[in-house]
Write an enzyme that holds these catalytic residues in place. Structure first.
Site, PDB file in Angstrom:
ATOM      1  N   ASP A 140       0.822  -1.215   0.000  1.00 34.17           N
ATOM      2  CA  ASP A 140       0.000   0.000   0.000  1.00 34.17           C
ATOM      3  C   ASP A 140       0.855   1.263   0.000  1.00 34.17           C
ATOM      4  O   ASP A 140       0.486   2.278  -0.601  1.00 34.17           O
ATOM      5  CB  ASP A 140      -0.926   0.024   1.217  1.00 34.17           C
ATOM      6  CG  ASP A 140      -2.044  -1.012   1.112  1.00 34.17           C
ATOM      7  OD1 ASP A 140      -2.103  -1.723   0.083  1.00 34.17           O
ATOM      8  OD2 ASP A 140      -2.840  -1.115   2.061  1.00 34.17           O
ATOM      9  N   ASP A 161      -4.858  -3.294  -5.884  1.00 27.91           N
ATOM     10  CA  ASP A 161      -3.638  -3.650  -6.603  1.00 27.91           C
ATOM     11  C   ASP A 161      -3.885  -4.805  -7.573  1.00 27.91           C
ATOM     12  O   ASP A 161      -5.007  -5.307  -7.704  1.00 27.91           O
ATOM     13  CB  ASP A 161      -2.519  -3.999  -5.617  1.00 27.91           C
ATOM     14  CG  ASP A 161      -2.948  -5.021  -4.557  1.00 27.91           C
ATOM     15  OD1 ASP A 161      -3.827  -5.857  -4.853  1.00 27.91           O
ATOM     16  OD2 ASP A 161      -2.396  -4.984  -3.439  1.00 27.91           O
ATOM     17  N   ASP A 330      -5.982   6.862 -24.086  1.00 23.03           N
ATOM     18  CA  ASP A 330      -6.595   7.997 -23.425  1.00 23.03           C
ATOM     19  C   ASP A 330      -6.472   9.261 -24.282  1.00 23.03           C
ATOM     20  O   ASP A 330      -5.475   9.447 -24.975  1.00 23.03           O
ATOM     21  CB  ASP A 330      -5.897   8.202 -22.075  1.00 23.03           C
ATOM     22  CG  ASP A 330      -6.522   9.290 -21.245  1.00 23.03           C
ATOM     23  OD1 ASP A 330      -7.680   9.117 -20.830  1.00 23.03           O
ATOM     24  OD2 ASP A 330      -5.851  10.320 -21.009  1.00 23.03           O
ATOM     25  N   GLU A 359     -10.080   7.014 -27.013  1.00 24.56           N
ATOM     26  CA  GLU A 359     -11.055   7.894 -26.374  1.00 24.56           C
ATOM     27  C   GLU A 359     -11.203   9.143 -27.239  1.00 24.56           C
ATOM     28  O   GLU A 359     -10.322  10.000 -27.263  1.00 24.56           O
ATOM     29  CB  GLU A 359     -10.605   8.277 -24.963  1.00 24.56           C
ATOM     30  CG  GLU A 359     -11.620   9.169 -24.254  1.00 24.56           C
ATOM     31  CD  GLU A 359     -11.091   9.766 -22.963  1.00 24.56           C
ATOM     32  OE1 GLU A 359     -11.901  10.009 -22.051  1.00 24.56           O
ATOM     33  OE2 GLU A 359      -9.862  10.001 -22.870  1.00 24.56           O
TER      34      GLU A 359
END
Length: 617
Positions: A140, A161, A330, A359
């Site tokens: 983390d 994850d 993207d 996109e």
């Protein structure tokens, strides 16, 4: 994209170097037998350009390109001419060898170049790794990444994850998902809002809070064992401010640096029509394509051949290394259109069957279809993007309103009909991505909290032309209000964290309502898997009558009739009107209820109901 509010200092600053003159080699290794045998290796180190570079085993360097920054040298080799699997890159000062790197050319997987990809046969599942499941709490927080885990912060890192995804692949398999698109997993080392991954700081490294490169490769392998596919979310338009290549740029023209902006920053005007508007002012076009998407996302200069080549090789590297089955790109239409076309063609030349969806967030079918490969519209100006697939944002726009509206000339189900009426604009209508929502939009279940509307929308998305994409959690009724910030539409999946009171990954852990959503979705997705008539069939649709939309998907052997009654009351259909679609069929079976339905004379359809009817004699 998630907005981040810090200002990047764009001075070309030296970063920490090792004691050795050679600090980085990218890509770190390559493969034999690639269609394009030329490989450009980035060699990086303090004043590396002031030294000589020599390859072992008598291997010839085809080209050495030095740039403005002496910390970089770009070395081009022809891998086809190299007979060894390993050789040394030697850094020399005069006759003295002061550093070296052992470079490897690996063997490719069998049939790698001709790998299959995602198609209209698939159902794509979009998830945000940080918000899906925390399979390894020990990663983390890491020493070499800035932002630490804080699950209480909607805009912070929550700890999801790669291990969490792997542990829950059977959940996706059971549901009927066949392809996984996760938002970026590469390192994003911004000090805040780094969880979304779109401000990447190392293009050859999985963010350690998600796992390792090997974990990502393992994810692909686990998916393939389940006959599922992995799609990488790739960002070409911008990088993150914390990228080592941005902190110490090869040259000032690596990015678009605005002299009249604050420290080089000028925000894009987001007017993507300027890419092809014949009436557009040049300044408006420049502000769109060269403006930054946000303050921590420097806009990459794809008119620089070194930039395009770096990105193309990187995308090919990940495809080959991890065994990818496709790419989602993207902000595709913000890129320099010539540069992004070259990037796309480079990848599809290497992998002819690889699907790439871009996109293109526009609100007009002609403008969206401009970006699909072999578009007749872009051909007017002799342009081809080479992009196989685009996202159907106009259908998304219609879905955002249609189930709230009464019947009208251009409202209610007429919005959906009008969207499909423009299908002729697309060169490959079966290869566009259809969706009701994604990670940047309002949650569907927030706009439509009743399961009846969810059933209407999914019945539509999963039976029309194209590749359907679902957004994680909607299949259990998850909502989220974009008005409260992006964190609210990207909530944690219940059961993904130890101690969660509700574990929606398993039937016994779901609430009754969650199971109603899930069971409907599961039945529809698994039915769709074997339906070639839905994957590639033709469409025949009828102008909606009193907010009831009827369409047929058909081929030479099969017909499916979809009826969507968007009314709060039952509606009676005169079936004579649909004789062209029904042909000689007089009955059918609704695939959700398994109910036999007579298709003679009239048909009463209950309020807010969708029927997907397999026709039979």
């Amino acid at each position: 994209m998630k907005k981040i509010y810090t200002i990047l200092s764009l001075s070309v600053a030296a970063i920490a170097f090792s004691q050795k003159p050679l600090d980085k080699i990218e890509p770190a290794f390559w493969w034999k037998g690639m269609k394009n045998p030329e490989l450009q290796i980035l060699v990086y180190g303090k004043d590396i350009a002031n030294n000589e570079i020599e390859l072992s085993d008598g291997i010839q360097i085809k080209n050495i390109q030095k740039v403005e920054n002496p910390n970089y040298v770009f070395v081009t080799i022809n891998t086809k001419e190299i007979g060894v699997s390993k050789f040394k890159i030697n850094i020399k000062k005069g006759n003295k060898n002061i550093d070296s790197y052992t470079y490897e050319l690996k063997q490719r997987e069998a049939n790698s170049a001709n790998r299959s990809s995602f198609t209209s046969k698939d159902v794509m599942y979009l998830l945000m790794p940080d918000r899906f499941a925390n399979g390894n709490p020990s990663n983390d927080n890491t020493n070499d990444t800035a932002e630490k885990s804080d699950r209480k912060n909607p805009g912070g890192r929550h700890g999801g994850d790669i291990e969490g995804i792997i542990k829950n692949l059977d959940y996706l398999k059971e549901m009927g998902v066949t392809a996984l698109w996760n938002t970026p997993l590469l390192e994003d080392n911004e000090p805040a809002y780094s969880y979304h991954g779109y401000a990447q700081s190392d293009y050859y490294k999985i963010d350690p809070r998600y796992g390792t490169n090997e974990d990502y490769k393992r994810l692909a392998g686990e998916l393939h064992q389940r006959d599922m596919k992995l799609i990488m979310d790739y960002v070409t338009n911008h990088w993150g401010s914390q990228s080592w290549l941005i902190k110490d740029m090869p040259s000032k023209d690596w990015i678009h640096y605005w002299k009249d902006g604050e420290k080089g920053f000028k925000r894009s005007n987001y007017r993507m029509t300027a890419q092809f508007d014949t009436n557009a002012a040049k300044i408006d076009a420049e502000n769109c394509m060269d403006g930054w998407f946000d303050t921590t996302m420097p806009d990459m200069n794809q008119s620089n051949p070194l930039v395009v080549n770096y990105m193309a090789q990187n995308a090919i590297w990940w495809t080959e290394y991890a065994g990818l089955d496709g790419l989602r790109v993207d902000t595709y239409s913000y890129n320099d259109k010539k540069g992004i076309a070259e990037w796309t063609k480079r990848i599809t030349d290497e992998y002819p069957n690889l699907n790439i969806v871009g996109e293109v967030w526009m609100h007009d079918q002609a403008q969206m279809s401009y970006w699909q490969k072999d578009s007749k519209i872009s051909a007017i100006e002799n342009y081809n993007s080479y992009l196989p697939s685009v996202m159907d944002f106009t259908l998304h726009d219609a879905i955002g309103q249609v189930f709230k509206e009464n019947s009208g000339w251009d409202s209610g189900m007429q919005r959906v009909y009008d969207n499909f009426a423009n299908d002729f604009l697309y060169p490959n209508i079966n290869n566009i991505l259809v969706f009701a929502e994604n990670h940047d939009t309002q949650r569907f279940n927030q706009s439509y909290p009743k399961i009846e509307d969810y059933r209407l929308a999914m019945s539509l998305i999963l039976t029309v032309r194209g590749i359907p994409q679902l957004y994680y959690g909607s299949e259990i009724g998850m909502a989220g209000d974009k008005g409260k910030g992006d964190g609210d539409i990207r909530r944690d999946f219940p059961g993904g964290w130890k101690g969660d009171s509700n574990n929606a990954f398993v039937k016994s852990g779901r609430t009754e309502t969650q199971n109603q959503y899930f069971d409907f979705t599961k039945k529809l997705l698994n039915w769709r898997k074997s339906k070639e008539v839905i994957h590639t069939g033709k469409t025949l649709h009828y102008v909606p009558d009193n907010n009831v939309y009827v369409y047929f998907r058909y081929n030479d052997t099969e017909r499916v009739m979809t009826i969507i009654n968007n009314n709060p009351e039952a509606q009676v259909l005169n079936l004579k009107r649909f004789s062209e679609g029904l042909k000689s069929f007089t009955k059918g079976k609704d695939i959700i209820s398994d109910k036999e339905i007579s298709l003679e004379n009239t048909l009463s359809v209950p309020a807010k109901t969708a029927w997907i009817i397999e026709l039979n004699k």
